[in-house]
Design a protein around this motif. Sequence first.
Motif, PDB file in Angstrom:
ATOM      1  N   LEU A  50      30.011  60.495 -25.131  1.00 45.74           N
ATOM      2  CA  LEU A  50      31.344  61.050 -25.392  1.00 45.74           C
ATOM      3  C   LEU A  50      31.633  61.176 -26.885  1.00 45.74           C
ATOM      4  CD1 LEU A  50      33.443  59.098 -22.729  1.00 45.74           C
ATOM      5  CD2 LEU A  50      32.909  61.541 -22.683  1.00 45.74           C
ATOM      6  N   THR A  51      30.993  60.333 -27.690  1.00 49.87           N
ATOM      7  CA  THR A  51      31.255  60.327 -29.133  1.00 49.87           C
ATOM      8  C   THR A  51      30.074  60.873 -29.936  1.00 49.87           C
ATOM      9  OG1 THR A  51      30.511  58.006 -29.253  1.00 49.87           O
ATOM     10  CG2 THR A  51      32.873  58.395 -28.962  1.00 49.87           C
ATOM     11  N   ALA A  52      29.093  61.451 -29.245  1.00 51.71           N
ATOM     12  CA  ALA A  52      27.956  62.091 -29.919  1.00 51.71           C
ATOM     13  C   ALA A  52      28.371  63.473 -30.414  1.00 51.71           C
ATOM     14  CB  ALA A  52      26.794  62.209 -28.930  1.00 51.71           C
ATOM     15  N   PRO A  53      27.529  64.149 -31.194  1.00 52.08           N
ATOM     16  CA  PRO A  53      27.873  65.512 -31.618  1.00 52.08           C
ATOM     17  C   PRO A  53      28.201  66.392 -30.418  1.00 52.08           C
ATOM     18  CG  PRO A  53      25.959  64.727 -32.823  1.00 52.08           C
ATOM     19  CD  PRO A  53      26.245  63.690 -31.778  1.00 52.08           C
ATOM     20  N   GLY A  54      29.359  67.012 -30.440  1.00 49.22           N
ATOM     21  CA  GLY A  54      29.788  67.842 -29.327  1.00 49.22           C
ATOM     22  C   GLY A  54      30.326  67.063 -28.140  1.00 49.22           C
ATOM     23  N   GLY A  55      30.473  65.742 -28.289  1.00 52.10           N
ATOM     24  CA  GLY A  55      30.967  64.907 -27.202  1.00 52.10           C
ATOM     25  C   GLY A  55      32.386  65.256 -26.818  1.00 52.10           C
ATOM     26  N   ALA A  56      32.718  65.025 -25.544  1.00 48.27           N
ATOM     27  CA  ALA A  56      34.027  65.430 -25.024  1.00 48.27           C
ATOM     28  C   ALA A  56      35.186  64.710 -25.692  1.00 48.27           C
ATOM     29  CB  ALA A  56      34.066  65.192 -23.512  1.00 48.27           C
ATOM     30  N   ALA A  57      34.934  63.505 -26.255  1.00 53.44           N
ATOM     31  CA  ALA A  57      36.026  62.739 -26.858  1.00 53.44           C
ATOM     32  C   ALA A  57      36.249  63.068 -28.341  1.00 53.44           C
ATOM     33  CB  ALA A  57      35.757  61.238 -26.715  1.00 53.44           C
ATOM     34  N   ILE A  58      35.341  63.816 -28.950  1.00 59.18           N
ATOM     35  CA  ILE A  58      35.422  64.056 -30.390  1.00 59.18           C
ATOM     36  C   ILE A  58      36.715  64.771 -30.811  1.00 59.18           C
ATOM     37  CG2 ILE A  58      34.361  65.285 -32.331  1.00 59.18           C
ATOM     38  CD1 ILE A  58      32.978  62.671 -31.599  1.00 59.18           C
ATOM     39  N   PRO A  59      37.147  65.829 -30.124  1.00 59.72           N
ATOM     40  CA  PRO A  59      38.386  66.493 -30.571  1.00 59.72           C
ATOM     41  C   PRO A  59      39.587  65.552 -30.595  1.00 59.72           C
ATOM     42  CG  PRO A  59      37.184  67.916 -29.071  1.00 59.72           C
ATOM     43  CD  PRO A  59      36.500  66.587 -29.023  1.00 59.72           C
ATOM     44  N   ALA A  60      39.732  64.730 -29.563  1.00 65.61           N
ATOM     45  CA  ALA A  60      40.871  63.804 -29.516  1.00 65.61           C
ATOM     46  C   ALA A  60      40.760  62.727 -30.586  1.00 65.61           C
ATOM     47  CB  ALA A  60      40.969  63.171 -28.137  1.00 65.61           C
ATOM     48  N   ILE A  61      39.538  62.271 -30.855  1.00 64.54           N
ATOM     49  CA  ILE A  61      39.336  61.258 -31.898  1.00 64.54           C
ATOM     50  C   ILE A  61      39.640  61.845 -33.269  1.00 64.54           C
ATOM     51  CG2 ILE A  61      37.575  59.870 -33.069  1.00 64.54           C
ATOM     52  CD1 ILE A  61      36.264  59.504 -30.284  1.00 64.54           C
ATOM     53  N   SER A  97      42.607  54.332 -25.363  1.00 64.74           N
ATOM     54  CA  SER A  97      43.381  55.282 -24.563  1.00 64.74           C
ATOM     55  C   SER A  97      42.698  56.646 -24.493  1.00 64.74           C
ATOM     56  CB  SER A  97      44.796  55.433 -25.140  1.00 64.74           C
ATOM     57  OG  SER A  97      44.790  56.174 -26.356  1.00 64.74           O
ATOM     58  N   ILE A  98      41.873  56.951 -25.490  1.00 63.98           N
ATOM     59  CA  ILE A  98      41.109  58.199 -25.487  1.00 63.98           C
ATOM     60  C   ILE A  98      39.836  58.044 -24.648  1.00 63.98           C
ATOM     61  CG2 ILE A  98      39.754  59.788 -26.932  1.00 63.98           C
ATOM     62  CD1 ILE A  98      41.744  59.124 -29.224  1.00 63.98           C
ATOM     63  N   LEU A  99      39.106  56.957 -24.873  1.00 62.61           N
ATOM     64  CA  LEU A  99      37.788  56.810 -24.263  1.00 62.61           C
ATOM     65  C   LEU A  99      37.819  56.323 -22.819  1.00 62.61           C
ATOM     66  CD1 LEU A  99      35.663  55.281 -27.166  1.00 62.61           C
ATOM     67  CD2 LEU A  99      35.628  57.619 -26.307  1.00 62.61           C
ATOM     68  N   HIS A 100      38.672  55.363 -22.521  1.00 62.85           N
ATOM     69  CA  HIS A 100      38.604  54.726 -21.204  1.00 62.85           C
ATOM     70  C   HIS A 100      38.821  55.677 -20.031  1.00 62.85           C
ATOM     71  CE1 HIS A 100      39.036  50.270 -22.651  1.00 62.85           C
ATOM     72  NE2 HIS A 100      38.012  50.912 -23.176  1.00 62.85           N
ATOM     73  N   PRO A 101      39.813  56.574 -20.082  1.00 56.34           N
ATOM     74  CA  PRO A 101      39.944  57.510 -18.955  1.00 56.34           C
ATOM     75  C   PRO A 101      38.725  58.414 -18.790  1.00 56.34           C
ATOM     76  CG  PRO A 101      41.963  57.442 -20.248  1.00 56.34           C
ATOM     77  CD  PRO A 101      40.919  56.714 -21.045  1.00 56.34           C
ATOM     78  N   GLN A 102      38.135  58.832 -19.904  1.00 56.83           N
ATOM     79  CA  GLN A 102      36.952  59.691 -19.832  1.00 56.83           C
ATOM     80  C   GLN A 102      35.735  58.922 -19.324  1.00 56.83           C
ATOM     81  OE1 GLN A 102      36.240  62.537 -23.010  1.00 56.83           O
ATOM     82  NE2 GLN A 102      38.280  62.212 -23.834  1.00 56.83           N
ATOM     83  N   ILE A 103      35.615  57.663 -19.719  1.00 58.77           N
ATOM     84  CA  ILE A 103      34.521  56.830 -19.219  1.00 58.77           C
ATOM     85  C   ILE A 103      34.690  56.600 -17.730  1.00 58.77           C
ATOM     86  CG2 ILE A 103      33.519  54.512 -19.282  1.00 58.77           C
ATOM     87  CD1 ILE A 103      34.183  54.460 -22.290  1.00 58.77           C
ATOM     88  N   ARG A 104      35.905  56.314 -17.309  1.00 58.00           N
ATOM     89  CA  ARG A 104      36.152  56.083 -15.890  1.00 58.00           C
ATOM     90  C   ARG A 104      35.799  57.318 -15.066  1.00 58.00           C
ATOM     91  NH1 ARG A 104      40.905  52.880 -12.895  1.00 58.00           N
ATOM     92  NH2 ARG A 104      40.564  53.662 -10.800  1.00 58.00           N
ATOM     93  N   GLN A 105      36.205  58.498 -15.541  1.00 59.22           N
ATOM     94  CA  GLN A 105      35.914  59.722 -14.806  1.00 59.22           C
ATOM     95  C   GLN A 105      34.410  59.976 -14.756  1.00 59.22           C
ATOM     96  OE1 GLN A 105      38.196  61.752 -13.084  1.00 59.22           O
ATOM     97  NE2 GLN A 105      36.229  62.411 -12.252  1.00 59.22           N
ATOM     98  N   ALA A 106      33.737  59.723 -15.867  1.00 60.64           N
ATOM     99  CA  ALA A 106      32.283  59.923 -15.901  1.00 60.64           C
ATOM    100  C   ALA A 106      31.579  58.959 -14.946  1.00 60.64           C
ATOM    101  CB  ALA A 106      31.766  59.735 -17.323  1.00 60.64           C
ATOM    102  N   CYS A 107      32.071  57.732 -14.848  1.00 62.40           N
ATOM    103  CA  CYS A 107      31.499  56.763 -13.911  1.00 62.40           C
ATOM    104  C   CYS A 107      31.677  57.236 -12.473  1.00 62.40           C
ATOM    105  CB  CYS A 107      32.154  55.397 -14.088  1.00 62.40           C
ATOM    106  SG  CYS A 107      31.628  54.482 -15.551  1.00 62.40           S
ATOM    107  N   GLU A 108      32.862  57.744 -12.172  1.00 65.84           N
ATOM    108  CA  GLU A 108      33.114  58.216 -10.815  1.00 65.84           C
ATOM    109  C   GLU A 108      32.264  59.442 -10.485  1.00 65.84           C
ATOM    110  OE1 GLU A 108      37.329  58.709 -10.505  1.00 65.84           O
ATOM    111  OE2 GLU A 108      37.748  56.567 -10.676  1.00 65.84           O
ATOM    112  N   ASP A 109      32.106  60.330 -11.461  1.00 63.45           N
ATOM    113  CA  ASP A 109      31.252  61.508 -11.249  1.00 63.45           C
ATOM    114  C   ASP A 109      29.805  61.084 -11.000  1.00 63.45           C
ATOM    115  OD1 ASP A 109      33.485  63.067 -11.660  1.00 63.45           O
ATOM    116  OD2 ASP A 109      32.966  63.615 -13.718  1.00 63.45           O
TER     117      ASP A 109
END
Length: 212
Positions: A50-61, A97-109
């Motif tokens: 999520l925090t790698a280049p192009g990761g989904a969390a980068i814009p919010a961070i 608050s940025i990472l945890h919801p995305q991590i949870r969704q990725a775990c469920e996926d």
Amino acid sequence: MPISPSGRIADKTLSIGLTGGIGSGKTTVANLLAALGASVIDTDLIAHSLTAPGGAAIPAIRHAFGAEFINADGSMDRQKMRTHVFTDQTAKQLLESILHPQIRQACEDAAQTAQGKYIVFVVPLLIESGTWLQRINRVLVIDCDEETQITRVMQRNQFSREQVCSIMRAQVTREIRLQHADDVINSAQELAQVKQQVELLHQKYLQMCAQA
């Protein structure tokens, strides 16, 4: 593999939460379980993606913390962020608050496509999170004495002793972690002995799956 209203995986798949302090040997045990056929979902690896280049969390961070926390390659500057959130509780909560919801969704996926007999979620801060305990069936703690943890992390990460101890102080104590454990693997032993423990636990989990 849908998630139930309670937050647990809704079908009969056994879900294990694997946790332990820094340097306890979580990755070693997770890899051994994966080799035996378990589906392993590692929240640290998800967070890194999520925090790698192009990761989904980068814009919010970038929006929340500023461009100075983003490396030239587009990844999050983990060292700078680690230092920042370690000394600023508000910043820590903001990052979570940025990472945890995305991590949870990725775990469920990932759980939806898991092919193993059971699922192992590797969650370093499983006890601290306050939500994972309601989402899994069992807690597997990878345990060793604190001096072993310190030595391992100093060798692996080239951290000073104080740096390692400061990280450990930010985690729950070994005693609290063990209080939550359904299963424990002692990782301070020789690798062959650890493998034996893992194989016995794997057979136990398979029996639990068969009885479900």
